[in-house]
Design a protein around this motif. Sequence first.
Motif, mmCIF file in Angstrom:
data_model
loop_
_atom_site.group_PDB
_atom_site.id
_atom_site.type_symbol
_atom_site.label_atom_id
_atom_site.label_comp_id
_atom_site.label_asym_id
_atom_site.label_seq_id
_atom_site.Cartn_x
_atom_site.Cartn_y
_atom_site.Cartn_z
ATOM 1 N N LEU A 38 -75.401 28.201 11.232
ATOM 2 C CA LEU A 38 -75.200 28.705 9.865
ATOM 3 C C LEU A 38 -74.022 29.677 9.839
ATOM 4 O O LEU A 38 -73.211 29.664 8.912
ATOM 5 N N VAL A 39 -73.933 30.492 10.886
ATOM 6 C CA VAL A 39 -72.816 31.444 10.985
ATOM 7 C C VAL A 39 -71.491 30.686 11.111
ATOM 8 O O VAL A 39 -70.538 30.936 10.367
ATOM 9 N N PHE A 98 -70.752 27.471 10.451
ATOM 10 C CA PHE A 98 -70.422 26.600 9.318
ATOM 11 C C PHE A 98 -70.015 27.410 8.091
ATOM 12 O O PHE A 98 -69.163 26.979 7.304
ATOM 13 N N THR A 99 -70.651 28.588 7.928
ATOM 14 C CA THR A 99 -70.278 29.427 6.789
ATOM 15 C C THR A 99 -68.847 29.932 6.965
ATOM 16 O O THR A 99 -68.059 29.949 6.004
ATOM 17 N N ALA A 149 -66.481 28.394 8.719
ATOM 18 C CA ALA A 149 -65.602 27.238 8.527
ATOM 19 C C ALA A 149 -65.449 26.939 7.033
ATOM 20 O O ALA A 149 -64.357 26.638 6.547
ATOM 21 N N GLY A 150 -66.562 27.052 6.301
ATOM 22 C CA GLY A 150 -66.523 26.818 4.852
ATOM 23 C C GLY A 150 -65.644 27.838 4.146
ATOM 24 O O GLY A 150 -64.885 27.488 3.235
ATOM 25 N N ALA A 151 -65.743 29.102 4.570
ATOM 26 C CA ALA A 151 -64.909 30.137 3.955
ATOM 27 C C ALA A 151 -63.425 29.829 4.172
ATOM 28 O O ALA A 151 -62.595 30.027 3.276
ATOM 29 N N LEU A 202 -62.164 26.749 4.634
ATOM 30 C CA LEU A 202 -61.894 25.591 3.767
ATOM 31 C C LEU A 202 -61.581 26.043 2.343
ATOM 32 O O LEU A 202 -60.618 25.583 1.720
#
Lengths: 201, 201
Positions: free
Chosen positions: A160-161, A163-164, A166-168, A170
């Motif tokens: 979760l850490v 991917f969050t 990586a999402g930020a 993106l």
Amino acid sequence: MTTTTRRKKAPLPQPRGEAFVRGVLEVALAQLAEVGYERLSIPAIAELANVNKTSIYRRWPSKAELVRDTVASAMSHSNDAPDTGSLRGDLIALTRTVATFMQSPAGAAIVRIMLAEGSNPEMRALGDMAYREASGVGPWAVVKRAQTRGDFQSKIDPSLVLFTLAGAMLHRVFVEKRDAPEAFLEQVVDLVLEGAAAKKK
Amino acid sequence: MTTTTRRKKAPLPQPRGEAFVRGVLEVALAQLAEVGYERLSIPAIAELANVNKTSIYRRWPSKAELVRDTVASAMSHSNDAPDTGSLRGDLIALTRTVATFMQSPAGAAIVRIMLAEGSNPEMRALGDMAYREASGVGPWAVVKRAQTRGDFQSKIDPSLVLFTLAGAMLHRVFVEKRDAPEAFLEQVVDLVLEGAAAKKK
């Protein structure tokens, strides 16, 4: 793979072996960034790489197979595990690498493949592959090391850490279309790490 | 915009006024989801919406202008500000709306426009516009209300919180290509909110 081969210019008009593979993948990546997957053409790559297209087809029978190796080679950085001494420092280094990659033309092309629609099965398979490459062993090694050191004592699933973060990246690069300076990387890593720290194991 | 017009079937073979606009935008959105921006065709939309293509061109002189209104209309939800009584509840509701939108064919098409490459100036302008629409007033109203209530006492810029959540949804839906169940939404909102809370004002 001897040092001699690497240093000398290929003595033959047609590069062979490792030089052939490296040359084709380099050109394929540049073409991918320039024209995208749909318009990528093996004959054009052959010409630019100064090789016969039959040599390309012998090694990569389809465009999808060539792009698969191109993406894997371009994303080898995702296996790097920075070692700055702290999880915070390592995550800042990782997000820096990710942001730099996303901002490069080749990286942007690969991310677009990763995000591509699922309607075309070939594109979908490539997207899945690009995603697996992006989820290299680097970030997990960083987390593992932090856990061993007692630097990540959280009930939160480390994915979760990661991917969050990586999402930020993106959102920053592709949606906001903004640069990701050091101060931004530190802020977002602190936000997510302190959120994780709040859920003590 | 009378209730009567809305309830009755259009009495004329060609819908007019509000019904015309609504009908064309609905078909354009479905087509955008099905064929994407590049292959979107005004004549095809005219046929499916049962209107003359000249009527479409009279209102929207170009495809880009039609898509602009289509996107704006499809993203009107971004102006909704849920009011559950807590910032946590509101952010969970917002991320739920965002994830549901991203998972719908139309939403996915719009996100892809938003992420599109900058090389084509028309696409770039559309992407910027879609991004502005996505950054509707809803999330900011939610944050403002929380600040007034004393529910968000952080030195963190609220946009970092909102963009990190949006990024986490992007990664989940488009990169991982996974569903976003309630437990996931709660985890990611808690992660980011507790991270923000750690930086007390």
